[in-house]
Write an enzyme that holds these catalytic residues in place. Structure first.
Site, short mmCIF file in Angstrom:
data_model
loop_
_atom_site.label_atom_id
_atom_site.label_comp_id
_atom_site.label_asym_id
_atom_site.label_seq_id
_atom_site.Cartn_x
_atom_site.Cartn_y
_atom_site.Cartn_z
N HIS A 1 0.85 -1.19 0.00
CA HIS A 1 0.00 0.00 0.00
C HIS A 1 0.88 1.24 0.00
O HIS A 1 1.91 1.28 0.66
CB HIS A 1 -0.90 0.02 1.25
CG HIS A 1 -1.75 1.24 1.32
ND1 HIS A 1 -2.92 1.36 0.60
CD2 HIS A 1 -1.59 2.42 1.98
CE1 HIS A 1 -3.45 2.55 0.82
NE2 HIS A 1 -2.66 3.21 1.65
N ASP B 1 -15.50 1.22 6.94
CA ASP B 1 -14.49 2.25 6.70
C ASP B 1 -14.99 3.25 5.66
O ASP B 1 -14.80 4.44 5.80
CB ASP B 1 -13.18 1.62 6.22
CG ASP B 1 -12.21 2.70 5.76
OD1 ASP B 1 -11.84 3.53 6.61
OD2 ASP B 1 -11.90 2.76 4.56
N ARG C 1 -15.85 11.38 8.06
CA ARG C 1 -14.65 12.12 8.51
C ARG C 1 -14.30 13.22 7.52
O ARG C 1 -13.87 14.32 7.90
CB ARG C 1 -13.45 11.15 8.65
CG ARG C 1 -13.57 10.25 9.88
CD ARG C 1 -12.57 9.11 9.79
NE ARG C 1 -11.22 9.56 9.56
CZ ARG C 1 -10.30 8.90 8.83
NH1 ARG C 1 -10.61 7.73 8.29
NH2 ARG C 1 -9.10 9.39 8.67
N SER D 1 -8.14 2.88 9.11
CA SER D 1 -8.86 2.91 7.83
C SER D 1 -8.04 2.18 6.76
O SER D 1 -8.55 1.28 6.07
CB SER D 1 -9.08 4.38 7.44
OG SER D 1 -9.40 4.51 6.09
N LYS E 1 -8.61 -2.21 5.19
CA LYS E 1 -8.75 -2.68 3.80
C LYS E 1 -7.65 -3.67 3.44
O LYS E 1 -7.87 -4.65 2.72
CB LYS E 1 -8.75 -1.48 2.85
CG LYS E 1 -10.04 -0.66 2.98
CD LYS E 1 -9.98 0.68 2.30
CE LYS E 1 -9.26 1.70 3.12
NZ LYS E 1 -9.48 3.09 2.85
N1 URA Z 1 -6.61 6.81 3.06
C1 URA Z 1 -7.47 5.95 3.63
O1 URA Z 1 -7.75 4.89 3.09
N2 URA Z 1 -8.01 6.30 4.81
C2 URA Z 1 -7.74 7.46 5.45
O2 URA Z 1 -8.26 7.69 6.52
C3 URA Z 1 -6.84 8.34 4.84
C4 URA Z 1 -6.28 7.99 3.63
#
Ligand code: URA
Length: 428
Positions: A82, A161, A168, A183, A187
């Site tokens: 990631h 999320d 958010r 978050s 994933k």
């Molecule tokens: N990317 C994400 O997937 N989540 C966040 O909270 C910020 C950036």
């Protein structure tokens, strides 16, 4: 359990239990807890932070909110990667085939770009015929047979999320390290890989501009992985100026191909190498770094990673037999001579978005053929009138639209400054 009491508990700096956190996420996804209470809780977390245990519990609750991918029937070491996002960040296009060529299994789900940063899915979609929507079965079969597949994020991975992030985004609570870390990691964990390499960017073009904050985010993500029985390592890489020379979609795929051929830019190679080493070290901590680097270098030089990339493209229906098209070229000339002391990645990313390579809002369509090729980067000398960049724009009017902002991205001075060092640290 009363949501009101949990908000007050967090507001007053106390620690929520895993059961309480799960209650909130379940209730939010199940629509028994309203937006305004979760917004208040997110704000309390923003100010009070979360303990390591709370952050792991939040990640677990977000993972549980949707489907998870079970990769247990795939043999070998399953790695995922990631990036927190940057400008000119085509690392996935090089790293994933390289890891597959080294024998890892990579089931990669990638995202689309938003704002000044690009996304891997957008880049791959510029390849004629390339399918990012493989079925679950096709995805697994390809990972098993080829070692790697790259697809778009499936809808039902960590839906909690998705909902929380949307909230958010409109309540000023994105910039909270425990919320960002949980978050992202929810994933990744739901994606099923046992080993995760993280490219955490810092600097002007990055989501986390401040290095200390980026280190803290990296550390938190690695701790979450450990808390959930996964392995993770994070590489902190600088995003003061764009990575490589190409910014856009087709143009970035071309640069990634050049890199796989051993002819890409040095900074791109350095980041890919650091992440590949991190993936290796997670599995073979006893192996010394020189031997690991040598192994990776040999694989790269022999063209094994390039072959994997071509096989992956073909397996997913893509056709790279012809050069990818680019929009007409316009040259951005330097207004003065000197050394490039700064090259603002965020401005370059924004200009690329205005050209049409990126999107302001999720629904916007992008143009794969536009982009920017940087001729001069930090530390380079430039003569007055020499090309700073080639801009690939739909027409002259579009070039004019970005010319002024783009020109200001370069800071040109009499004194030379070395480019900032690219890799700050490896965490985990
Ligand atoms: N990317 C994400 O997937 N989540 C966040 O909270 C910020 C950036």
């Amino acid at each position: 359990m009363q949501t009101y009491e949990l908000i007050v508990k967090k507001r007053d700096g106390k620690t929520l239990t895993p059961e309480e956190i799960e209650f909130i996420i379940d209730g939010y996804v199940g629509e028994t807890i309203p937006d305004y209470q979760v917004a208040a809780l997110a704000m309390a977390i923003y100010f009070q932070g979360m303990s390591k245990e709370e952050t792991v519990a939040l990640t677990r609750a977000l993972v549980k909110s949707g489907e998870t991918i079970d990769l247990s029937d795939i043999e070998g070491i399953k790695v995922d990667k990631h990036s927190t996002g940057g400008v000119g960040d085509k690392v996935t296009l090089v790293l994933i085939p390289l890891l597959a060529a080294l024998g890892f299994r990579v089931a990669k789900m990638s995202g689309r770009g938003l704002g000044h940063t690009g996304g891997t899915v957008d880049k791959l979609e510029g390849i004629p015929g390339f399918r990012i929507d493989l079925t679950n079965q096709e995805f697994r079969e390809q990972v098993n047979s080829l070692g790697a597949a790259i697809i778009g994020q499936t809808a039902n991975l960590a839906p909690g999320d998705k909902k929380l992030y949307g909230l958010r985004d409109v309540t000023g609570t994105v910039d909270s390290i425990p919320l960002i870390a949980s978050s992202i990691m929810s994933k990744k964990i739901a994606g099923g890989a046992s080993n995760i390499v993280l490219d955490v960017k810092f600097g002007k073009g990055a989501f986390m501009q401040d290095l200390e904050q980026a280190r803290h985010l990296a550390q938190t993500m690695v701790e979450i992985a450990r808390g959930m029985g996964r392995k993770a390592r994070a590489v902190l890489s600088c995003m003061e100026q764009p990575l490589g020379r190409a910014v856009g979609n087709n143009i970035e795929v071309m640069e990634a191909q050049a890199s796989l051929e051993g002819q890409g830019p040095a900074d791109l190679k350095e980041v890919v190498m650091a992440l590949a080493v991190a993936a290796y070290q997670m599995e073979k901590p006893e192996m010394d770094i020189d031997s690991i680097q040598e192994k990776i270098e040999t694989c790269w030089q022999k063209g094994q990673a390039r072959d994997k990339f071509l096989q992956l493209v073909m397996a997913q229906g893509g056709n790279l037999s012809e050069k990818l098209p680019l929009a007409p070229e316009f040259i951005l000339e330097a207004q003065q001579e000197g050394y490039v002391q700064g090259l603002d990645a965020r401005s370059i990313g924004r200009a690329s978005m205005v050209l049409g390579a990126g999107r302001r809002v999720k629904e916007e369509k992008i143009n794969h053929e536009v982009g920017i090729l940087l001729h001069k980067k930090i530390g380079d000398w430039v003569d007055k009138g020499e090309a700073l960049a080639a801009v690939y724009a739909s027409d002259q009017g579009q070039f004019k639209k970005v010319k002024a902002e783009l020109g200001r991205a370069w800071s040109i001075q009499k004194e030379r400054k070395d480019p900032p060092s690219l890799i700050d640290n490896i965490i985990g």
